[in-house]
Design a protein around this motif. Sequence first.
Motif, PDB file in Angstrom:
ATOM      1  N   SER A 271     -23.631  -7.997 -25.359  1.00  0.00           N
ATOM      2  CA  SER A 271     -22.386  -7.400 -24.860  1.00  0.00           C
ATOM      3  C   SER A 271     -21.631  -6.695 -25.986  1.00  0.00           C
ATOM      4  CB  SER A 271     -21.499  -8.461 -24.207  1.00  0.00           C
ATOM      5  OG  SER A 271     -21.080  -9.427 -25.146  1.00  0.00           O
ATOM      6  N   ALA A 272     -21.596  -7.298 -27.184  1.00  0.00           N
ATOM      7  CA  ALA A 272     -20.924  -6.662 -28.319  1.00  0.00           C
ATOM      8  C   ALA A 272     -21.654  -5.394 -28.743  1.00  0.00           C
ATOM      9  CB  ALA A 272     -20.841  -7.641 -29.494  1.00  0.00           C
ATOM     10  N   LEU A 273     -22.977  -5.445 -28.726  1.00  0.00           N
ATOM     11  CA  LEU A 273     -23.779  -4.276 -29.096  1.00  0.00           C
ATOM     12  C   LEU A 273     -23.518  -3.115 -28.131  1.00  0.00           C
ATOM     13  CD1 LEU A 273     -26.025  -3.164 -30.965  1.00  0.00           C
ATOM     14  CD2 LEU A 273     -27.686  -4.072 -29.342  1.00  0.00           C
ATOM     15  N   VAL A 274     -23.514  -3.430 -26.839  1.00  0.00           N
ATOM     16  CA  VAL A 274     -23.258  -2.403 -25.816  1.00  0.00           C
ATOM     17  C   VAL A 274     -21.847  -1.845 -25.960  1.00  0.00           C
ATOM     18  CG1 VAL A 274     -22.969  -2.014 -23.338  1.00  0.00           C
ATOM     19  CG2 VAL A 274     -24.949  -3.297 -24.173  1.00  0.00           C
ATOM     20  N   LEU A 275     -20.873  -2.717 -26.210  1.00  0.00           N
ATOM     21  CA  LEU A 275     -19.483  -2.263 -26.314  1.00  0.00           C
ATOM     22  C   LEU A 275     -19.293  -1.297 -27.484  1.00  0.00           C
ATOM     23  CD1 LEU A 275     -16.499  -2.333 -25.535  1.00  0.00           C
ATOM     24  CD2 LEU A 275     -16.241  -4.320 -27.040  1.00  0.00           C
ATOM     25  N   VAL A 276     -19.818  -1.647 -28.652  1.00  0.00           N
ATOM     26  CA  VAL A 276     -19.657  -0.769 -29.815  1.00  0.00           C
ATOM     27  C   VAL A 276     -20.351   0.570 -29.558  1.00  0.00           C
ATOM     28  CG1 VAL A 276     -20.069  -0.484 -32.283  1.00  0.00           C
ATOM     29  CG2 VAL A 276     -19.428  -2.724 -31.391  1.00  0.00           C
ATOM     30  N   GLY A 277     -21.532   0.515 -28.936  1.00  0.00           N
ATOM     31  CA  GLY A 277     -22.226   1.752 -28.574  1.00  0.00           C
ATOM     32  C   GLY A 277     -21.410   2.596 -27.616  1.00  0.00           C
ATOM     33  N   ILE A 278     -20.758   1.941 -26.654  1.00  0.00           N
ATOM     34  CA  ILE A 278     -19.901   2.645 -25.695  1.00  0.00           C
ATOM     35  C   ILE A 278     -18.736   3.310 -26.421  1.00  0.00           C
ATOM     36  CG2 ILE A 278     -18.196   2.272 -23.861  1.00  0.00           C
ATOM     37  CD1 ILE A 278     -20.129   0.242 -22.635  1.00  0.00           C
ATOM     38  N   CYS A 279     -18.166   2.620 -27.410  1.00  0.00           N
ATOM     39  CA  CYS A 279     -17.027   3.180 -28.149  1.00  0.00           C
ATOM     40  C   CYS A 279     -17.417   4.455 -28.889  1.00  0.00           C
ATOM     41  CB  CYS A 279     -16.474   2.146 -29.129  1.00  0.00           C
ATOM     42  SG  CYS A 279     -15.581   0.791 -28.331  1.00  0.00           S
ATOM     43  N   TYR A 280     -18.602   4.458 -29.521  1.00  0.00           N
ATOM     44  CA  TYR A 280     -19.084   5.692 -30.163  1.00  0.00           C
ATOM     45  C   TYR A 280     -19.273   6.795 -29.123  1.00  0.00           C
ATOM     46  CZ  TYR A 280     -20.064   3.638 -34.763  1.00  0.00           C
ATOM     47  OH  TYR A 280     -19.954   3.065 -36.005  1.00  0.00           O
ATOM     48  N   ALA A 281     -19.865   6.435 -27.985  1.00  0.00           N
ATOM     49  CA  ALA A 281     -20.143   7.417 -26.936  1.00  0.00           C
ATOM     50  C   ALA A 281     -18.856   7.979 -26.339  1.00  0.00           C
ATOM     51  CB  ALA A 281     -20.990   6.781 -25.838  1.00  0.00           C
ATOM     52  N   VAL A 282     -17.835   7.125 -26.185  1.00  0.00           N
ATOM     53  CA  VAL A 282     -16.557   7.572 -25.640  1.00  0.00           C
ATOM     54  C   VAL A 282     -15.965   8.685 -26.499  1.00  0.00           C
ATOM     55  CG1 VAL A 282     -14.127   6.880 -25.369  1.00  0.00           C
ATOM     56  CG2 VAL A 282     -15.934   5.505 -24.343  1.00  0.00           C
ATOM     57  N   GLY A 283     -16.026   8.499 -27.820  1.00  0.00           N
ATOM     58  CA  GLY A 283     -15.494   9.522 -28.729  1.00  0.00           C
ATOM     59  C   GLY A 283     -16.323  10.788 -28.732  1.00  0.00           C
ATOM     60  N   TYR A 284     -17.648  10.631 -28.700  1.00  0.00           N
ATOM     61  CA  TYR A 284     -18.528  11.799 -28.788  1.00  0.00           C
ATOM     62  C   TYR A 284     -18.466  12.639 -27.517  1.00  0.00           C
ATOM     63  CZ  TYR A 284     -22.667  14.652 -29.671  1.00  0.00           C
ATOM     64  OH  TYR A 284     -23.527  15.713 -29.849  1.00  0.00           O
ATOM     65  N   PHE A 285     -18.672  11.989 -26.377  1.00  0.00           N
ATOM     66  CA  PHE A 285     -18.687  12.728 -25.111  1.00  0.00           C
ATOM     67  C   PHE A 285     -17.272  13.056 -24.622  1.00  0.00           C
ATOM     68  CE2 PHE A 285     -22.810  10.509 -25.080  1.00  0.00           C
ATOM     69  CZ  PHE A 285     -23.639  11.613 -24.975  1.00  0.00           C
ATOM     70  N   GLY A 286     -16.296  12.238 -25.038  1.00  0.00           N
ATOM     71  CA  GLY A 286     -14.914  12.489 -24.646  1.00  0.00           C
ATOM     72  C   GLY A 286     -14.309  13.713 -25.299  1.00  0.00           C
ATOM     73  N   THR A 287     -14.972  14.226 -26.352  1.00  0.00           N
ATOM     74  CA  THR A 287     -14.477  15.438 -27.031  1.00  0.00           C
ATOM     75  C   THR A 287     -15.441  16.608 -26.859  1.00  0.00           C
ATOM     76  OG1 THR A 287     -15.469  14.586 -29.081  1.00  0.00           O
ATOM     77  CG2 THR A 287     -13.112  14.223 -28.767  1.00  0.00           C
ATOM     78  N   SER A 288     -16.396  16.489 -25.945  1.00  0.00           N
ATOM     79  CA  SER A 288     -17.367  17.573 -25.748  1.00  0.00           C
ATOM     80  C   SER A 288     -16.692  18.854 -25.258  1.00  0.00           C
ATOM     81  CB  SER A 288     -18.452  17.143 -24.764  1.00  0.00           C
ATOM     82  OG  SER A 288     -17.883  16.778 -23.519  1.00  0.00           O
ATOM     83  N   HIS A 289     -15.539  18.703 -24.571  1.00  0.00           N
ATOM     84  CA  HIS A 289     -14.857  19.895 -24.045  1.00  0.00           C
ATOM     85  C   HIS A 289     -14.249  20.751 -25.159  1.00  0.00           C
ATOM     86  CE1 HIS A 289     -11.770  16.756 -24.381  1.00  0.00           C
ATOM     87  NE2 HIS A 289     -10.877  17.738 -24.515  1.00  0.00           N
TER      88      HIS A 289
END
Length: 304
Positions: A219-237
Amino acid sequence: MFLIIPGFLILGFFFSEQLGRFVPAVPYCFAFVTLTMAIGCGLQQLKSVLRRPGVMLWTFALAHIVSPLLAYGLGGLLFGFDSPYVVGLVLFTIIPLGVSTVLWVGMSEGSVPLMLAMVVVDSALSPIVVPSGIQLLFHTSVEANTTAMIGDLLLIIVAPTIVGVLLHELSKGRIQKAVQPYAAPMSKLCFTAVVMLNAAAIAPSTEALRGDLFRVVPSALVLVGICYAVGYFGTSHYRNREVQVTVSYATGMRNISLGVVLAMSYFSPLAAVPVVLSILIQQPLATLHHYFLRNRRKVTENPS
């Protein structure tokens, strides 16, 4: 760095007793890393960041609103919403952005001035953000030592940033090329020392992980991965690689020392488990993210 960071984490755990006496040196190592990054920034660069607060505000929204809600949902689905593990997962996403992001952003060709500005502002706001976030989601009050937090902020970020920018201005930008052959390797050595010493500092706390590793580690591994993804894909625009690199590290990495202190001081040992795990995971995942960003750039530049 892909091999060095996990290697130094392991060394920190195995030699925690011997390294424990050197833990007070961590803020000074961090300060040197910040200074090394700051000498490449001039007043004009910092002013341009502050004149465009939109990216900064959007990063804080991704890091401290979107990520905590995702952590709350993930933890609730896996452990039940009353579980102390959920508190720990959410706490990791609410604590301020990590100082070590500055080095990763610099290595991955992101915006160091933007990252420095975000770390300073987010850390200054953390005495309000952290207690408010926990109160809203769990109706639990948290009192942080704001004086100590501000003192660490001044030592680790504010003072070396001011000195670095002044040196840049006084030398008209020439100082970076002059000191880089010496400062760059020393900065990386200081950074790896910080990773190792923090691992040594939290090694005694990992006794609480026994029996829960197979439940909480994924769960911790998935969460940290999600946090990186949130920043990367959240700024794709923004369609700006520099912004994506900077914000993805900002949302993926958090303040190591503050996270452990809050978890161990104000919550049950079980709530501290996901925080400790996430802190350990964020550095190895940073190396993977660096590898991902480098390959993405190669694909973009050579689509054929």
